[in-house]
Design a protein around this motif. Structure first.
Motif, PDB file in Angstrom:
ATOM      1  N   GLU A 102       5.055  -6.949  13.936  1.00  0.00           N
ATOM      2  CA  GLU A 102       3.703  -6.453  13.677  1.00  0.00           C
ATOM      3  C   GLU A 102       2.653  -7.358  14.315  1.00  0.00           C
ATOM      4  OE1 GLU A 102       4.872  -4.478   9.334  1.00  0.00           O
ATOM      5  OE2 GLU A 102       3.635  -6.291   9.441  1.00  0.00           O
ATOM      6  N   LYS A 103       2.838  -8.657  14.176  1.00  0.00           N
ATOM      7  CA  LYS A 103       1.872  -9.593  14.740  1.00  0.00           C
ATOM      8  C   LYS A 103       1.844  -9.508  16.272  1.00  0.00           C
ATOM      9  CE  LYS A 103       0.278 -11.842  11.079  1.00  0.00           C
ATOM     10  NZ  LYS A 103      -1.176 -11.872  10.754  1.00  0.00           N
ATOM     11  N   GLU A 104       2.985  -9.192  16.871  1.00  0.00           N
ATOM     12  CA  GLU A 104       3.097  -9.112  18.325  1.00  0.00           C
ATOM     13  C   GLU A 104       3.244  -7.654  18.768  1.00  0.00           C
ATOM     14  OE1 GLU A 104       2.721 -11.584  20.483  1.00  0.00           O
ATOM     15  OE2 GLU A 104       2.335 -12.997  18.843  1.00  0.00           O
ATOM     16  N   HIS A 105       2.517  -6.760  18.100  1.00  0.00           N
ATOM     17  CA  HIS A 105       2.689  -5.329  18.352  1.00  0.00           C
ATOM     18  C   HIS A 105       2.268  -4.903  19.754  1.00  0.00           C
ATOM     19  CE1 HIS A 105      -1.524  -5.641  16.965  1.00  0.00           C
ATOM     20  NE2 HIS A 105      -1.747  -4.608  17.758  1.00  0.00           N
ATOM     21  N   LYS A 106       1.474  -5.699  20.421  1.00  0.00           N
ATOM     22  CA  LYS A 106       1.088  -5.365  21.788  1.00  0.00           C
ATOM     23  C   LYS A 106       2.174  -5.727  22.805  1.00  0.00           C
ATOM     24  CE  LYS A 106      -3.926  -5.525  21.178  1.00  0.00           C
ATOM     25  NZ  LYS A 106      -4.104  -4.077  21.485  1.00  0.00           N
ATOM     26  N   VAL A 138       6.810 -16.176  19.000  1.00  0.00           N
ATOM     27  CA  VAL A 138       7.613 -16.085  17.777  1.00  0.00           C
ATOM     28  C   VAL A 138       7.343 -17.277  16.867  1.00  0.00           C
ATOM     29  CG1 VAL A 138       9.969 -16.063  16.847  1.00  0.00           C
ATOM     30  CG2 VAL A 138       9.413 -14.675  18.855  1.00  0.00           C
ATOM     31  N   ALA A 139       7.421 -18.473  17.402  1.00  0.00           N
ATOM     32  CA  ALA A 139       7.267 -19.677  16.588  1.00  0.00           C
ATOM     33  C   ALA A 139       5.950 -19.735  15.812  1.00  0.00           C
ATOM     34  CB  ALA A 139       7.417 -20.921  17.459  1.00  0.00           C
ATOM     35  N   PRO A 175       5.832  -4.866  22.650  1.00  0.00           N
ATOM     36  CA  PRO A 175       6.995  -4.285  21.974  1.00  0.00           C
ATOM     37  C   PRO A 175       8.232  -4.169  22.858  1.00  0.00           C
ATOM     38  CG  PRO A 175       5.586  -2.537  22.744  1.00  0.00           C
ATOM     39  CD  PRO A 175       4.917  -3.825  23.149  1.00  0.00           C
ATOM     40  N   GLY A 176       8.398  -5.047  23.814  1.00  0.00           N
ATOM     41  CA  GLY A 176       9.461  -4.863  24.784  1.00  0.00           C
ATOM     42  C   GLY A 176      10.714  -5.667  24.529  1.00  0.00           C
ATOM     43  N   SER A 177      11.602  -5.600  25.497  1.00  0.00           N
ATOM     44  CA  SER A 177      12.916  -6.225  25.393  1.00  0.00           C
ATOM     45  C   SER A 177      12.826  -7.734  25.196  1.00  0.00           C
ATOM     46  CB  SER A 177      13.727  -5.913  26.646  1.00  0.00           C
ATOM     47  OG  SER A 177      14.938  -6.611  26.669  1.00  0.00           O
ATOM     48  N   TYR A 178      11.908  -8.402  25.916  1.00  0.00           N
ATOM     49  CA  TYR A 178      11.854  -9.866  25.814  1.00  0.00           C
ATOM     50  C   TYR A 178      11.495 -10.315  24.401  1.00  0.00           C
ATOM     51  CZ  TYR A 178      12.630 -11.514  30.575  1.00  0.00           C
ATOM     52  OH  TYR A 178      13.206 -11.860  31.773  1.00  0.00           O
ATOM     53  N   ARG A 179      10.625  -9.569  23.718  1.00  0.00           N
ATOM     54  CA  ARG A 179      10.293  -9.947  22.346  1.00  0.00           C
ATOM     55  C   ARG A 179      11.544  -9.931  21.478  1.00  0.00           C
ATOM     56  NH1 ARG A 179       6.804  -5.953  18.739  1.00  0.00           N
ATOM     57  NH2 ARG A 179       8.897  -5.047  18.549  1.00  0.00           N
ATOM     58  N   CYS A 180      12.366  -8.889  21.642  1.00  0.00           N
ATOM     59  CA  CYS A 180      13.591  -8.809  20.852  1.00  0.00           C
ATOM     60  C   CYS A 180      14.587  -9.888  21.254  1.00  0.00           C
ATOM     61  CB  CYS A 180      14.206  -7.423  20.988  1.00  0.00           C
ATOM     62  SG  CYS A 180      13.336  -6.150  20.060  1.00  0.00           S
TER      63      CYS A 180
END
Length: 369
Positions: free
Chosen positions: A69-73, A48-49, A75-80
């Motif tokens: 979009e940048k981390e589209h690979k 994220v940073a 797409p899971g819970s931890y990203r959110c």
């Protein structure tokens, strides 16, 4: 446009607070989602940073979507859960900069908000559950309560044999008339069993049946919703907007319950609330502990037009949630006549305990000088 210059986290296994600093020195505080929060903090710094540093502080939704979009690979819970830390810190920064509480930034205003006393326990007898509810009713004025039935992801196997059939009438009848009664199945039942339990709930005057079937099986939940007269609710676990659109379009539930922290923050939660509002569906968010999630939810409920009847307010203390002790200065969760007051200070209107921060693991990501 003022840019983000630094992101700092203060974490333990359960909680990770996030401090955002803008290039003009303005700061804001947020929180990643609870549980495995130290892992989530690592994701914030690594995934994220790098996209947030140097970005503007004003367009929160735009920034969150760009990071998605940048981390589209991933797409899971931890990203959110990590995005929630950035999002909630930026809302706090904006509120502090403008001298307004977040609820006003969202179009609402501070005030009192009705709460339901939410039990998290299943290892409690029906009689003991009823007794502590009555005590809270009499001492703090709660007029709405939620308790647990079935077993978490229980596949129709109860916490112990017969508990659901015992706890429903014992608690409901002890509370009596004039009290809103809610239960939570935590993905515990098949549709057939959920419908049978639902008939018992209807007979005992309970109006809210949360997550009766495995939450990922929307068709199962819809079968229960279509069959029962009481409100069937759900969505606390869901973060994917495509799932939310499908859930709302198919009317899988009567009430949606997004969790601000699981969703990735206020901006993404507002999308769900707006989708639900257009469909005429109320939004009663999930906020099951007394970290920052319940504060954020209070501000949200004070602003959205389809806010549900009440705020979820955990009644569990140090025996169940030892990690939530002493997170904030003062008492932002003071209850009066079954209501809590949305903080009216700038941003979230709360101050994180510096002693807690001093004991936490510290990490920092910053623009190079």
């Amino acid at each position: 446009m003022t840019k983000i210059s630094c992101l700092e986290t203060f974490s333990n296994e359960f909680v990770s607070f996030v401090k955002v600093t803008a290039e003009d020195g303005a700061t804001g505080w947020g929180q990643c989602s609870t549980y495995n929060a130290d892992i989530t903090a690592l994701i914030l710094h690594r995934q994220v940073a790098p996209h947030a540093l140097g970005a503007g502080t004003d367009d929160i939704l735009g920034l969150v979507q760009r990071i998605e979009e940048k981390e589209h690979k991933f797409p899971g819970s931890y990203r959110c859960r990590a995005l929630a830390g950035l999002d909630t810190a930026l809302w706090d920064l904006r509120g502090r900069r403008e001298g307004k509480p977040v609820v006003e930034l969202l179009g609402g205003k501070p005030g009192w908000i009705r709460a339901y006393a939410s039990s998290m326990k299943r290892d409690i007898t029906p009689e003991d559950e009823a007794a502590r509810f009555i005590r809270l009713r009499d001492e703090q004025g709660f007029d709405a309560f939620k308790w647990r039935v079935g077993a978490e992801c229980g596949r129709d196997v109860d916490e112990w044999p017969g508990r659901t059939e015992a706890v429903v009438p014992v608690v409901a009848r002890a509370l009596g008339d004039g009290i809103a009664k809610l239960v939570d199945g935590n993905s515990g039942f098949s549709p057939e069993r959920a419908i049978a339990v639902g008939r018992l709930l209807e007979a005992e005057g309970i109006g809210h049946f949360e997550e009766p079937c495995p939450y990922w099986e929307l068709e199962q939940t819809k079968e229960v919703t279509d069959t029962l007269d009481i409100d069937v609710t759900g969505g606390e676990q869901d973060w994917d907007l495509a799932t939310w659109k499908r859930m709302i379009d198919m009317r899988a539930v009567d009430i949606v319950q997004p969790d601000v922290m699981y969703m990735g923050g206020i901006a993404r939660t507002l999308i769900v609330a707006e989708l639900a509002a257009k469909a005429g569906v109320p939004c009663t968010p999930h906020s099951a502990n007394l970290s920052l999630v319940t504060i954020c939810t209070m501000h949200l409920l004070g602003a959205i037009p389809n806010a549900g009847k009440y705020l979820e307010f955990s009644i569990e203390g140090e025996d169940y949630y030892p990690w939530q002790q002493d997170l904030f200065l003062g008492d932002p969760y003071a209850v009066q006549d079954g209501k809590l007051r949305i903080p009216d200070g700038p941003g979230w209107g709360v101050e994180i305990n510096p002693d807690w921060l001093g004991r936490a693991k510290y990490q920092k990501s910053a623009l190079e000088a």
